[in-house]
Scaffold this motif. Structure first.
Motif, PDB file in Angstrom:
ATOM      1  N   GLU A 133      11.931  17.758  -7.954  1.00 45.06           N
ATOM      2  CA  GLU A 133      12.894  17.551  -6.866  1.00 45.06           C
ATOM      3  C   GLU A 133      14.267  17.860  -7.453  1.00 45.06           C
ATOM      4  O   GLU A 133      14.719  17.158  -8.357  1.00 45.06           O
ATOM      5  CB  GLU A 133      12.791  16.085  -6.432  1.00 45.06           C
ATOM      6  N   ASP A 134      14.904  18.922  -6.993  1.00 47.60           N
ATOM      7  CA  ASP A 134      16.173  19.382  -7.582  1.00 47.60           C
ATOM      8  C   ASP A 134      16.048  19.537  -9.097  1.00 47.60           C
ATOM      9  O   ASP A 134      16.929  19.110  -9.853  1.00 47.60           O
ATOM     10  CB  ASP A 134      17.316  18.409  -7.242  1.00 47.60           C
ATOM     11  N   GLY A 135      14.922  20.072  -9.526  1.00 47.58           N
ATOM     12  CA  GLY A 135      14.717  20.319 -10.954  1.00 47.58           C
ATOM     13  C   GLY A 135      14.298  19.091 -11.746  1.00 47.58           C
ATOM     14  O   GLY A 135      14.058  19.171 -12.952  1.00 47.58           O
ATOM     15  N   VAL A 136      14.234  17.927 -11.082  1.00 48.86           N
ATOM     16  CA  VAL A 136      13.885  16.683 -11.787  1.00 48.86           C
ATOM     17  C   VAL A 136      12.401  16.374 -11.558  1.00 48.86           C
ATOM     18  O   VAL A 136      11.920  16.438 -10.425  1.00 48.86           O
ATOM     19  CB  VAL A 136      14.750  15.505 -11.261  1.00 48.86           C
ATOM     20  N   GLU A 137      11.674  16.052 -12.631  1.00 48.44           N
ATOM     21  CA  GLU A 137      10.251  15.728 -12.491  1.00 48.44           C
ATOM     22  C   GLU A 137      10.076  14.325 -11.921  1.00 48.44           C
ATOM     23  O   GLU A 137      10.718  13.385 -12.375  1.00 48.44           O
ATOM     24  CB  GLU A 137       9.570  15.779 -13.864  1.00 48.44           C
ATOM     25  N   LYS A 138       9.208  14.203 -10.922  1.00 52.88           N
ATOM     26  CA  LYS A 138       8.933  12.899 -10.308  1.00 52.88           C
ATOM     27  C   LYS A 138       7.426  12.692 -10.294  1.00 52.88           C
ATOM     28  O   LYS A 138       6.651  13.657 -10.294  1.00 52.88           O
ATOM     29  CB  LYS A 138       9.440  12.858  -8.863  1.00 52.88           C
ATOM     30  N   ARG A 139       7.006  11.431 -10.209  1.00 53.50           N
ATOM     31  CA  ARG A 139       5.572  11.137 -10.225  1.00 53.50           C
ATOM     32  C   ARG A 139       5.295   9.850  -9.449  1.00 53.50           C
ATOM     33  O   ARG A 139       6.086   8.900  -9.509  1.00 53.50           O
ATOM     34  CB  ARG A 139       5.132  10.959 -11.689  1.00 53.50           C
ATOM     35  N   LEU A 140       4.217   9.846  -8.691  1.00 52.82           N
ATOM     36  CA  LEU A 140       3.745   8.611  -8.053  1.00 52.82           C
ATOM     37  C   LEU A 140       2.285   8.419  -8.424  1.00 52.82           C
ATOM     38  O   LEU A 140       1.467   9.319  -8.212  1.00 52.82           O
ATOM     39  CB  LEU A 140       3.870   8.688  -6.528  1.00 52.82           C
ATOM     40  N   ASP A 141       1.971   7.260  -8.986  1.00 54.58           N
ATOM     41  CA  ASP A 141       0.585   6.924  -9.348  1.00 54.58           C
ATOM     42  C   ASP A 141       0.001   5.982  -8.306  1.00 54.58           C
ATOM     43  O   ASP A 141       0.727   5.373  -7.525  1.00 54.58           O
ATOM     44  CB  ASP A 141       0.559   6.208 -10.703  1.00 54.58           C
ATOM     45  N   GLY A 142      -1.306   5.857  -8.336  1.00 53.93           N
ATOM     46  CA  GLY A 142      -1.974   4.858  -7.499  1.00 53.93           C
ATOM     47  C   GLY A 142      -1.703   5.042  -6.016  1.00 53.93           C
ATOM     48  O   GLY A 142      -1.422   4.079  -5.303  1.00 53.93           O
ATOM     49  N   VAL A 143      -1.799   6.295  -5.565  1.00 57.87           N
ATOM     50  CA  VAL A 143      -1.588   6.548  -4.129  1.00 57.87           C
ATOM     51  C   VAL A 143      -2.852   6.094  -3.384  1.00 57.87           C
ATOM     52  O   VAL A 143      -3.940   6.619  -3.604  1.00 57.87           O
ATOM     53  CB  VAL A 143      -1.303   8.047  -3.882  1.00 57.87           C
ATOM     54  N   ASP A 144      -2.684   5.106  -2.499  1.00 59.50           N
ATOM     55  CA  ASP A 144      -3.851   4.567  -1.788  1.00 59.50           C
ATOM     56  C   ASP A 144      -4.394   5.543  -0.757  1.00 59.50           C
ATOM     57  O   ASP A 144      -5.593   5.623  -0.524  1.00 59.50           O
ATOM     58  CB  ASP A 144      -3.468   3.252  -1.093  1.00 59.50           C
ATOM     59  N   LEU A 145      -3.459   6.256  -0.099  1.00 56.97           N
ATOM     60  CA  LEU A 145      -3.879   7.271   0.871  1.00 56.97           C
ATOM     61  C   LEU A 145      -2.970   8.482   0.724  1.00 56.97           C
ATOM     62  O   LEU A 145      -1.743   8.371   0.852  1.00 56.97           O
ATOM     63  CB  LEU A 145      -3.780   6.729   2.308  1.00 56.97           C
ATOM     64  N   LEU A 146      -3.587   9.626   0.430  1.00 57.69           N
ATOM     65  CA  LEU A 146      -2.837  10.885   0.361  1.00 57.69           C
ATOM     66  C   LEU A 146      -3.183  11.670   1.625  1.00 57.69           C
ATOM     67  O   LEU A 146      -4.363  11.869   1.939  1.00 57.69           O
ATOM     68  CB  LEU A 146      -3.267  11.669  -0.886  1.00 57.69           C
ATOM     69  N   MET A 179       0.847  -1.202   0.000  1.00 58.33           N
ATOM     70  CA  MET A 179       0.000   0.000   0.000  1.00 58.33           C
ATOM     71  C   MET A 179       0.879   1.248   0.000  1.00 58.33           C
ATOM     72  O   MET A 179       1.893   1.296   0.695  1.00 58.33           O
ATOM     73  CB  MET A 179      -0.909  -0.003   1.236  1.00 58.33           C
ATOM     74  N   ARG A 180       0.464   2.235  -0.795  1.00 60.40           N
ATOM     75  CA  ARG A 180       1.276   3.454  -0.959  1.00 60.40           C
ATOM     76  C   ARG A 180       0.613   4.626  -0.230  1.00 60.40           C
ATOM     77  O   ARG A 180      -0.541   4.970  -0.527  1.00 60.40           O
ATOM     78  CB  ARG A 180       1.388   3.735  -2.457  1.00 60.40           C
ATOM     79  N   ILE A 181       1.346   5.203   0.723  1.00 59.04           N
ATOM     80  CA  ILE A 181       0.829   6.343   1.488  1.00 59.04           C
ATOM     81  C   ILE A 181       1.762   7.523   1.259  1.00 59.04           C
ATOM     82  O   ILE A 181       2.981   7.428   1.483  1.00 59.04           O
ATOM     83  CB  ILE A 181       0.760   6.018   3.002  1.00 59.04           C
ATOM     84  N   VAL A 182       1.201   8.635   0.792  1.00 57.35           N
ATOM     85  CA  VAL A 182       2.018   9.838   0.557  1.00 57.35           C
ATOM     86  C   VAL A 182       1.532  10.944   1.486  1.00 57.35           C
ATOM     87  O   VAL A 182       0.331  11.238   1.550  1.00 57.35           O
ATOM     88  CB  VAL A 182       1.944  10.294  -0.918  1.00 57.35           C
ATOM     89  N   ILE A 183       2.471  11.530   2.220  1.00 51.61           N
ATOM     90  CA  ILE A 183       2.163  12.615   3.158  1.00 51.61           C
ATOM     91  C   ILE A 183       2.801  13.884   2.598  1.00 51.61           C
ATOM     92  O   ILE A 183       3.993  13.886   2.279  1.00 51.61           O
ATOM     93  CB  ILE A 183       2.754  12.294   4.558  1.00 51.61           C
ATOM     94  N   ILE A 184       2.002  14.938   2.471  1.00 55.99           N
ATOM     95  CA  ILE A 184       2.550  16.200   1.927  1.00 55.99           C
ATOM     96  C   ILE A 184       2.741  17.182   3.074  1.00 55.99           C
ATOM     97  O   ILE A 184       1.770  17.655   3.670  1.00 55.99           O
ATOM     98  CB  ILE A 184       1.592  16.828   0.884  1.00 55.99           C
ATOM     99  N   GLY A 185       4.004  17.517   3.371  1.00 57.24           N
ATOM    100  CA  GLY A 185       4.320  18.495   4.414  1.00 57.24           C
ATOM    101  C   GLY A 185       4.913  17.840   5.649  1.00 57.24           C
ATOM    102  O   GLY A 185       4.249  17.049   6.318  1.00 57.24           O
ATOM    103  N   ALA A 186       6.188  18.164   5.927  1.00 55.49           N
ATOM    104  CA  ALA A 186       6.858  17.618   7.115  1.00 55.49           C
ATOM    105  C   ALA A 186       6.897  18.683   8.205  1.00 55.49           C
ATOM    106  O   ALA A 186       7.958  19.163   8.600  1.00 55.49           O
ATOM    107  CB  ALA A 186       8.265  17.134   6.760  1.00 55.49           C
ATOM    108  N   GLY A 187       5.706  19.076   8.657  1.00 60.16           N
ATOM    109  CA  GLY A 187       5.585  19.987   9.796  1.00 60.16           C
ATOM    110  C   GLY A 187       5.206  19.161  11.022  1.00 60.16           C
ATOM    111  O   GLY A 187       5.630  18.001  11.167  1.00 60.16           O
ATOM    112  N   VAL A 188       4.358  19.724  11.865  1.00 62.81           N
ATOM    113  CA  VAL A 188       4.039  19.060  13.132  1.00 62.81           C
ATOM    114  C   VAL A 188       3.313  17.734  12.877  1.00 62.81           C
ATOM    115  O   VAL A 188       3.791  16.651  13.249  1.00 62.81           O
ATOM    116  CB  VAL A 188       3.173  19.983  14.024  1.00 62.81           C
TER     117      VAL A 188
END
Ligand SMILES: Cc1cc2nc3c(=O)[nH]c(=O)nc-3n(C[C@H](O)[C@H](O)[C@H](O)COP(=O)(O)OP(=O)(O)OC[C@H]3O[C@@H](n4cnc5c(N)ncnc54)[C@H](O)[C@@H]3O)c2cc1C
Length: 412
Positions: free
Chosen positions: A144-157, A1-10
């Motif tokens: 990321e450092d000018g390089v394009e990245k992509r993640l598909d099929g994120v089960d939980l964003l 399962m793929r989980i992506v979290i946006i923002g490394a704050g609190v």
């Protein structure tokens, strides 16, 4: 399962660390700033006893690491700027543990170190959207450092990208911001007070309020607030040192020694003060159609009056981490079900915290009487609500209090 979290704050760091322990889960946390940029996160934070309690129960090692970098928050005092005392509350009267006082940069540093393996820094999100021909999943693109990245099929964003959440605005629409008519300015200044300023304290002149407390290693977090028309910007003229000084000098012309120090500190840093208008926005924990979870300020922007923004972000992340971990251990891998549980566990509790923060702002509004308003906060009704806020991190009593409050609710 793929989980992506946006923002490394609190919230993002606490959750990323927690979910990284799930065997078989791919957990990625994308953060906009560079790794070293937390050094610039100015000012200080007071974390409520409820945040301390929640983190201790969820992640004792992390709580211990934060404690080691904090001073305890044990009391709340209020007086007038001429020195007349109004309120002196030991937190033991309303809480079963102390709070924390910590520089924001140190808080971020310890949280980010604890979640380090999961975090990728310097990411600019370029696209976030539901996946084509897929129910409920999302896809995300970033640079990321000018390089394009992509993640598909994120089960939980999971959006933990703060008050102006790009993810929430893109997926679920921008929430309306509700200004309350108070300007707030903050600074972290060296402690030259010789012991005049220590634990959490406020000084009023009419509705104009100074607030300060000491944080490690030897700094004072100093703030001032004053009323402004709710829908207008803060007038530039009111940001100047002479204007700030004039707002806090009492009719007698004589300031108490701590209020004098606070005012001198703020006025001498007038050029570097961080200004904002107090506002809040409506609560949303989950998108109705897609597997997207909002936590912290992305879910609920609240007024800062009771220091509950970061505190509730901690509660959010610990509750979400606990629920997902339990579901995972029971092999229930349905993110929509997780979202429903998290939303159910958190909504009433956070409504209550938002409502109480607004209620406590009464003394800072145009025409307010800070003496009557402060003395009201010593009455059993308000103290009971503070106790529910600081002690009841599981939410039951908070729900009852919220329903009682909801009749005259300011929160939609
Ligand atoms: C000056 C000031 C003083 C405060 N004092 C207190 C206090 O005393 N007590 C208290 O409880 N609260 C306080 N707050 C509120 C508190 O800081 C916030 O409520 C809390 O930080 C919210 O936590 P969060 O995890 O939701 O978001 P944040 O901690 O704001 O973290 C969001 C993270 O997401 C990142 N990000 C943002 N956009 C993107 C993007 N598009 N892509 C990738 N990453 C992104 C940010 O760089 C950041 O690292 C204060 C706020 C301010 C501004």
């Amino acid at each position: 399962m793929r989980i992506v979290i946006i923002g490394a704050g609190v919230a993002g760091c606490i959750l990323a660390r927690s979910l990284s322990r799930l065997r078989g889960a791919e957990v990625v946390c994308l953060e906009r700033v560079k790794a070293s940029e937390y050094f610039d996160c100015g000012t200080g934070l007071n974390i409520g006893p409820n945040g301390v309690k929640a983190l201790r129960a969820h992640d004792p090692d992390l709580a211990e690491a934060v404690s080691a970098l904090s001073f305890p928050w044990r009391s709340w005092k209020v007086s007038l700027t001429d020195g007349t005392p109004l309120f002196d509350l030991a937190l033991t009267q309303v809480a079963d543990t102390e709070g924390w006082r910590i520089p924001w940069s140190e808080f971020y540093r310890v949280l980010r170190e604890a979640a380090a393996p999961a975090i990728t820094y310097g990411c600019t999100i370029t696209h976030v959207a539901p996946c084509e021909r897929d129910t409920e999943r999302t896809c995300i693109e970033w640079l990321e450092d000018g390089v394009e990245k992509r993640l598909d099929g994120v089960d939980l964003l999971v959006a933990t990208d703060g008050r102006y959440s790009q993810v929430r605005w893109t997926i679920s629409g921008a929430p309306a911001m509700r200004p309350v008519g108070v300007a707030i300015s903050r600074a972290l200044v060296p402690d030259t007070s010789g012991g005049l300023i220590d634990d959490y304290e406020q000084w009023f002149n009419g509705p104009n309020r100074l607030l300060g407390f000491r944080v490690p290693p030897a700094h004072i977090y100093a703030t001032c607030t004053f009323p402004i028309p709710p829908h207008e910007p803060i007038p530039e003229a009111l940001k100047r040192a002479e204007a700030i000084r004039a707002m806090y000098v009492p009719p007698s012309g004589k300031l108490s020694a701590p209020a004098q120090w606070m005012l001198d500190a703020l006025c001498s840093h007038a050029a570097d003060l961080h200004w904002a208008r107090m506002q809040w926005h409506c609560l949303r924990y989950a998108d109705p159609d897609w597997n997207v979870l909002y936590l912290g300020d992305a879910a609920h922007g609240m007024v800062p009056t009771l220091g509950q923004g970061a505190t509730q972000a901690i509660e959010d992340a610990t509750v979400a981490g606990d629920i997902i971990t339990q579901e995972w251990a029971s092999e229930r891998r349905n993110p929509r079900h997780w979202l429903r549980q998290i939303s159910h566990a958190r909504s009433d509790r956070v409504h209550f915290a938002m409502q109480l923060s607004l209620e406590a702002t009464d003394t800072m509004l145009e025409g307010a009487d800070p003496v009557a308003g402060t003395l009201r906060k010593l009455k059993p009704g308000f103290l009971a609500k503070l106790r529910a806020l600081y002690c009841d991190v599981t939410g039951k009593a908070a729900r009852e209090d919220f329903h009682e409050l909801a009749a005259g609710s300011l929160v939609a």
